[in-house]
Design a protein around this motif. Structure first.
Motif, PDB file in Angstrom:
ATOM      1  N   GLY A  11       6.171 -13.686   5.039  1.00 23.82           N
ATOM      2  CA  GLY A  11       6.837 -14.776   4.341  1.00 23.82           C
ATOM      3  C   GLY A  11       7.241 -15.875   5.296  1.00 23.82           C
ATOM      4  N   ALA A  12       7.423 -17.078   4.746  1.00 19.80           N
ATOM      5  CA  ALA A  12       7.834 -18.213   5.567  1.00 19.80           C
ATOM      6  C   ALA A  12       9.332 -18.220   5.810  1.00 19.80           C
ATOM      7  N   ALA A  13      10.115 -17.617   4.937  1.00 18.85           N
ATOM      8  CA  ALA A  13      11.571 -17.654   5.069  1.00 18.85           C
ATOM      9  C   ALA A  13      12.166 -16.514   4.255  1.00 18.85           C
ATOM     10  N   PRO A  14      13.421 -16.150   4.500  1.00 18.32           N
ATOM     11  CA  PRO A  14      14.068 -15.131   3.678  1.00 18.32           C
ATOM     12  C   PRO A  14      14.123 -15.581   2.220  1.00 18.32           C
ATOM     13  N   GLY A  15      13.956 -14.610   1.320  1.00 21.74           N
ATOM     14  CA  GLY A  15      14.122 -14.893  -0.104  1.00 21.74           C
ATOM     15  C   GLY A  15      12.858 -15.235  -0.851  1.00 21.74           C
ATOM     16  N   VAL A  16      11.690 -15.259  -0.179  1.00 21.74           N
ATOM     17  CA  VAL A  16      10.462 -15.617  -0.897  1.00 21.74           C
ATOM     18  C   VAL A  16       9.937 -14.464  -1.742  1.00 21.74           C
ATOM     19  N   GLY A  17      10.457 -13.253  -1.538  1.00 21.10           N
ATOM     20  CA  GLY A  17      10.053 -12.126  -2.382  1.00 21.10           C
ATOM     21  C   GLY A  17       9.219 -11.071  -1.686  1.00 21.10           C
ATOM     22  N   LYS A  18       9.340 -10.947  -0.367  1.00 24.07           N
ATOM     23  CA  LYS A  18       8.538  -9.966   0.369  1.00 24.07           C
ATOM     24  C   LYS A  18       8.914  -8.541  -0.014  1.00 24.07           C
ATOM     25  N   THR A  19      10.216  -8.254   0.001  1.00 25.14           N
ATOM     26  CA  THR A  19      10.664  -6.897  -0.323  1.00 25.14           C
ATOM     27  C   THR A  19      10.298  -6.539  -1.757  1.00 25.14           C
ATOM     28  N   TYR A  20      10.432  -7.493  -2.660  1.00 26.08           N
ATOM     29  CA  TYR A  20      10.071  -7.258  -4.066  1.00 26.08           C
ATOM     30  C   TYR A  20       8.589  -6.903  -4.178  1.00 26.08           C
ATOM     31  N   LYS A  21       7.719  -7.661  -3.469  1.00 26.47           N
ATOM     32  CA  LYS A  21       6.285  -7.385  -3.494  1.00 26.47           C
ATOM     33  C   LYS A  21       5.990  -6.015  -2.898  1.00 26.47           C
ATOM     34  N   MET A  22       6.702  -5.656  -1.835  1.00 27.59           N
ATOM     35  CA  MET A  22       6.480  -4.358  -1.213  1.00 27.59           C
ATOM     36  C   MET A  22       6.825  -3.225  -2.171  1.00 27.59           C
ATOM     37  N   LEU A  23       7.963  -3.349  -2.876  1.00 34.74           N
ATOM     38  CA  LEU A  23       8.348  -2.306  -3.830  1.00 34.74           C
ATOM     39  C   LEU A  23       7.389  -2.254  -5.012  1.00 34.74           C
ATOM     40  N   GLY A  39      11.085   4.470   3.144  1.00 37.93           N
ATOM     41  CA  GLY A  39      11.690   4.815   4.426  1.00 37.93           C
ATOM     42  C   GLY A  39      12.933   3.991   4.703  1.00 37.93           C
ATOM     43  N   PHE A  40      12.868   2.701   4.353  1.00 34.94           N
ATOM     44  CA  PHE A  40      14.023   1.824   4.580  1.00 34.94           C
ATOM     45  C   PHE A  40      13.820   0.545   3.781  1.00 34.94           C
ATOM     46  N   VAL A  41      14.809   0.179   3.005  1.00 36.98           N
ATOM     47  CA  VAL A  41      14.800  -1.089   2.265  1.00 36.98           C
ATOM     48  C   VAL A  41      16.200  -1.673   2.354  1.00 36.98           C
ATOM     49  N   GLU A  42      16.282  -2.967   2.686  1.00 39.61           N
ATOM     50  CA  GLU A  42      17.547  -3.675   2.751  1.00 39.61           C
ATOM     51  C   GLU A  42      17.611  -4.622   1.562  1.00 39.61           C
ATOM     52  N   THR A  43      18.590  -4.429   0.669  1.00 42.44           N
ATOM     53  CA  THR A  43      18.667  -5.240  -0.558  1.00 42.44           C
ATOM     54  C   THR A  43      19.463  -6.513  -0.382  1.00 42.44           C
ATOM     55  N   TYR A  44      20.422  -6.549   0.554  1.00 41.85           N
ATOM     56  CA  TYR A  44      21.298  -7.697   0.758  1.00 41.85           C
ATOM     57  C   TYR A  44      22.004  -8.112  -0.543  1.00 41.85           C
ATOM     58  N   ASP A  91      11.090  -1.788   5.266  1.00 48.18           N
ATOM     59  CA  ASP A  91      11.428  -3.208   5.280  1.00 48.18           C
ATOM     60  C   ASP A  91      11.689  -3.683   6.719  1.00 48.18           C
ATOM     61  N   GLU A  92      11.537  -4.998   6.966  1.00 52.03           N
ATOM     62  CA  GLU A  92      11.947  -5.675   8.200  1.00 52.03           C
ATOM     63  C   GLU A  92      11.278  -5.100   9.450  1.00 52.03           C
ATOM     64  N   LEU A  93      10.038  -5.478   9.642  1.00 48.66           N
ATOM     65  CA  LEU A  93       9.251  -5.004  10.784  1.00 48.66           C
ATOM     66  C   LEU A  93       9.890  -5.372  12.117  1.00 48.66           C
ATOM     67  N   ALA A  94      10.534  -6.527  12.214  1.00 50.89           N
ATOM     68  CA  ALA A  94      11.066  -7.015  13.496  1.00 50.89           C
ATOM     69  C   ALA A  94      12.479  -6.531  13.782  1.00 50.89           C
ATOM     70  N   HIS A  95      13.038  -5.658  12.965  1.00 47.17           N
ATOM     71  CA  HIS A  95      14.422  -5.215  13.112  1.00 47.17           C
ATOM     72  C   HIS A  95      14.640  -4.520  14.455  1.00 47.17           C
ATOM     73  N   THR A  96      15.812  -4.774  15.060  1.00 48.32           N
ATOM     74  CA  THR A  96      16.221  -4.106  16.302  1.00 48.32           C
ATOM     75  C   THR A  96      17.109  -2.929  15.954  1.00 48.32           C
TER      76      THR A  96
END
Length: 879
Positions: A11-23, A39-44, A91-96
């Motif tokens: 996605g280009a920015a948060p909120g475009v619907g990546k997590t929704y598409k993944m689910l 395995g892991f989903v962050e709903t915010y 969710d969130e491939l780049a997470h630390t």
């Protein structure tokens, strides 16, 4: 076990619907019978995501981790591996990950799952890619701390862009579908501005387009597809190494500029024998021109130029090929159509543009070869023909009865071959003609007449002449090739020397110009640059006001191009002017290559100067920030102590007896002394860096200065051990500065010495140096950190942490170097740190004379804070 597959929703920015598409993808796979877990989903707190999360998919519980007194939840990698599903949604491939986890980054966790054969579906925003991190920061002003290597994402089997227009994304934000209501206004006015979102969207599209292009190249290579697929405009311009290349490159650049996103690539086909006459100077200049137009330069090797061009063009999936029109005349084109015509006929789906230029149909300039058959060899061959053939005729006439006609002709053929090997084609042709006449006159009936009666004799004589001409041509061609090879080797060696001098030299431009002067024995070499307001026209070459000297070596520089014996114009308003002797055409070609490299070297020097200026400004800013930080830390404590003491003394509400007043006055006095020392240190540091440090050099005795330094420490100095021999020589130094250095060093040693093991100071003389060693048995300093303790505005607590202003050791080294000595740290035997102060011992024979000159340039660059040079004002004249 087969490796799992990776699918990324980009996605280009948060909120475009990546997590929704993944689910949604996980739901579809689950409905098809695939074993899918979350395995892991962050709903915010996003309602639509939370609703979709309750769709029946199994969720692997998270693990809780404690860090710095707080509890965090992370993906339980071991639990997912133990569950071993077919597909994991993460969710969130780049997470630390929280410190203490098995891996530092989530993408490393996912790599383990893929190695275990588990397919992973994940999400990522474009701003988290390593290669775009600095670009994103410039656009949004936000530094992305969490990044993922591009190669990790490029290895994914599937990447799907979740796209949304900036306006739609902002509407979703307003409706509360992304952030909580209290964060919406700030987000819309900062990161989620329309301009930011548009730029991020374009970056995502372009990055994914490059990924798709790579996939297309692999597919075409894997399926052996050679024909062009016009998915993107790619313009290839062919360079011959001639002067017309500039025109052709500019035309190709305009063709590429007409289509947004088109690529420009320049290619030069070098002959496989390495003897072709491409001008390296023209190629170097045209390479710079191509790169300035945003293109790339390539060179391939091939004996068939049209085939090599088309092979390269098809290899890069080019859609258009640009060539210059032929420089060959009409007569030459009758025998060979030329590269342009042949390429156009065999190009297939690639469009070919033939660009006219000023060199068209002028023919190629002949290359003068300085090696091969010399005039001496040609004269020797001619002499051999004049003398050898008559002698051969006399010899054959004596044995006429024993030879046939074929033997006589072969003997003359052998002689002609010998003449050709010695003298080349012209003496060989003369020998062939002379030999034919001699054979006809003496050996072919009717004798002593230039007439041939029999057909067989005529055929033999014709074959003789044909063989002689063929062999002579081969000899001449071999000689010419030898000359070309020697010429090419000389040019290559010269250019290799140039490259080596540039790589080895600290300043490439002077090294280049010196190499030009040495190679061609020139008196001076000057690189001139047009001034911005230079007039245009022929008078420009003779106007000194129109030019400025960029660099020169040798004798007096030339002020204008017309003052030199040779001048080589360079693209960008530069001219290389040579004095000493005029150059021939072959040498000029090499000089043009030098000139092109000189232009590049000048540009690199200018860029280096700009980078150096930026570095100095950065250092100044760093120093200013450090100074402000130090002042805010170190001045606050004594100022607060003085203020509190004075306030207590002036207070009418607090009854203080004489003892309390004494304590408060002592506190204020100590704090004021501390402030005074700090201000004095800051002033001395500024004087040291500005080169305005006043010193009074005179003979100083260490055995007198050292006790005063220990006494200045008060009670803390009573336990310090002194080891001073009686025969230590005096030295030239400023007594006050030397005492301050010793006080700083001994106080530092006392501070870090453990109880019961006080520091020791020993003095010795070695190699004309008086060495004062301040030895402590404290915790010491890591070898890698030893030089850091001498940097201004840093102070070490004996461990790993920096505290305070830390000017004591910085000033100590600066003072010592100003007096011509040095201060170095060493490891104490058994642990701890030893500071060794070295100063030159005074020459007893020179007592009464002025002190020796001090080489102030020895001062540490870190102490001088990048000041190029500074001077010491000597206010004394000896003892």
């Amino acid at each position: 076990m087969a490796r799992g597959q990776l699918r990324v929703y980009l996605g280009a920015a948060p909120g475009v619907g990546k997590t929704y598409k993944m689910l949604e993808e996980g739901r579809r796979r689950h409905d098809r019978g695939t074993d899918v877990v979350i395995g892991f989903v962050e709903t915010y707190g996003r309602r639509v995501v939370e609703t979709l999360l309750r769709n029946g998919l199994e969720v692997v519980p998270r693990k809780e981790m404690a860090y710095r007194g707080a509890t965090f939840t992370e993906m339980d990698l071991d639990a997912v591996l133990a569950r071993s599903p077919q597909v994991a949604l993460i969710d969130e491939l780049a997470h630390t990950n929280v410190p203490g986890s098995g891996n530092a980054k989530r993408w490393q966790d996912i790599e383990q799952l893929l190695e275990a054969g588990i397919t992973v579906v994940t999400t990522l925003n474009i701003q988290h890619l390593d290669s775009l991190n600095d670009v994103i920061q410039e656009i949004t002003g936000v530094v992305q701390r969490e990044t993922v290597p591009d190669e990790v994402v490029r290895r994914a089997e599937q990447i799907e862009l979740v796209d949304m227009t900036p306006e739609a994304l902002r509407r979703r934000m307003v409706h509360g579908n992304i952030y909580q209501p209290d964060k919406i206004d700030a987000a819309l006015g900062n990161y989620f501005r329309v301009g930011n979102l548009t730029a991020l969207r374009e970056l995502a599209l372009l990055w994914l387009a490059n990924k798709v292009d790579d996939q297309l190249d692999r597919y075409r290579a894997g399926h052996h597809i050679d024909q062009t697929w016009e998915t993107c405009e790619r313009v290839v311009v062919a360079l011959t190494g001639g002067s017309e290349g500039d025109t052709v490159v500019r035309r190709a650049g305009r063709i590429a500029a007409r289509t947004k996103g088109a690529e420009l690539r320049a290619v030069h086909v070098a002959r496989s024998d390495g003897l072709a006459g491409a001008d390296p100077a023209h190629l170097a200049r045209q390479r710079v021109l191509v790169e300035s137009l945003g293109g790339t330069y390539h060179q391939v090797v091939g004996s068939d130029v049209p085939a090599a061009l088309l092979e390269f063009a098809r290899g890069v999936n080019a859609t258009q090929l640009v060539l210059g029109t032929s420089r060959r005349g009409r007569l030459a084109q009758i025998f060979s159509p030329g590269v342009g015509v042949t390429t156009a006929a065999e190009s297939g789906h690639i469009d070919v543009h033939l660009v006219s230029h000023e060199e068209a149909k002028r023919g190629r300039q002949p290359v003068r070869i300085t090696a091969g058959l010399t005039r001496g060899r040609q004269l020797a061959g001619l002499a051999l023909a004049v003398v050898g053939l008559p002698l051969l005729t006399l010899l054959l006439d004596r044995v006429r009865a024993d030879l046939s006609m074929a033997g006589e002709i072969l003997s003359y053929l052998l002689a002609v071959l010998a003449v050709g090997l010695v003298g080349g084609i012209l003496p060989s042709l003369f020998a062939a003609a002379l030999g034919a006449l001699l054979v006809d006159w003496y050996f072919i009936p009717p004798l002593h007449q230039l007439a041939i009666a029999r057909l067989g004799d005529r055929l033999g004589l014709f074959i003789f002449l044909l063989a002689a001409v063929a062999v002579s041509t081969v000899v001449q061609l071999a000689a010419r090739r030898t000359g070309e090879a020697a010429h090419a080797r000389a040019q290559a060696e010269t250019l290799t020397t140039v490259a080596g001098s540039v790589l080895r030299g600290e300043r490439p431009l002077p090294a280049l110009l010196e190499q030009v002067g040495e190679t061609f024995s020139l008196a001076s070499v000057t690189l001139l640059e047009l001034t911005p307001d230079a007039p245009h026209g022929p008078e420009q070459r003779h106007d000194p006001a129109a030019w400025r000297i960029a660099a020169y070596v040798g004798g007096p520089p030339a002020a204008t191009p017309s003052e030199g014996d040779t001048d080589v114009p360079i693209i960008g308003g530069l001219s290389l002017v040579l004095r000493g002797r005029p150059l021939d055409a072959a040498d000029r070609r090499v000089v043009e290559a030098f000139a092109a490299q000189a232009a590049l070297a000048l540009r690199q020097e200018r860029l280096a100067e700009q980078a150096g200026a930026a570095t100095v400004l950065s250092e100044v800013d760093r120093m200013r920030s450090a100074l402000l930080g130090a002042v805010s830390r170190d001045l606050r404590t004594p100022l607060s102590a003085v203020k509190d003491a004075v306030a207590s003394l002036r207070s009418h509400e607090v009854a203080a007896d004489d003892e309390d007043r004494a304590v408060l006055l002592t506190t204020a006095d100590v704090s004021i002394d501390r402030l005074g020392r700090m201000v004095e240190n800051l002033l001395d540091m500024s004087r040291l860096q500005a080169g305005a440090l006043a010193m009074r050099l005179q003979l100083v005795s260490v055995d007198e200065t050292l006790p005063r330094a220990v006494q200045a420490l008060g009670e803390a100095g009573r336990s310090v051990g002194l080891e001073v021999p009686d025969d230590v020589p005096e030295l030239y130094a400023d007594p006050a500065l030397l005492e301050r250095v010793l006080v700083n060093l001994i106080a530092n040693a006392v501070r870090f010495s453990p109880a019961g093991r006080p520091p020791t100071v020993s003095v010795s003389e070695h190699g004309g140096q008086v060495e004062v060693r301040v030895i402590d048995h404290g915790p010491g300093i890591l070898i890698a950190d030893r030089e850091k303790v001498f940097l201004p505005f840093q102070q070490w607590d004996g461990g790993e942490h920096e505290t305070g202003a830390g000017l004591g050791l910085a000033l100590s080294r600066g003072f010592t170097q100003a007096m011509g000595g040095d201060l170095t740290p060493e490891t104490t035997a058994g642990g701890g740190l030893t500071m060794t102060l070295s100063l030159p011992a005074a020459d007893l024979d020179a007592v009464g004379k002025p002190p020796p000159d001090i080489d102030v340039q020895r001062a540490d660059p870190a102490i001088l804070d990048r000041i190029d040079s500074w001077t010491v004002r000597d206010e004394g004249s000896g003892p």
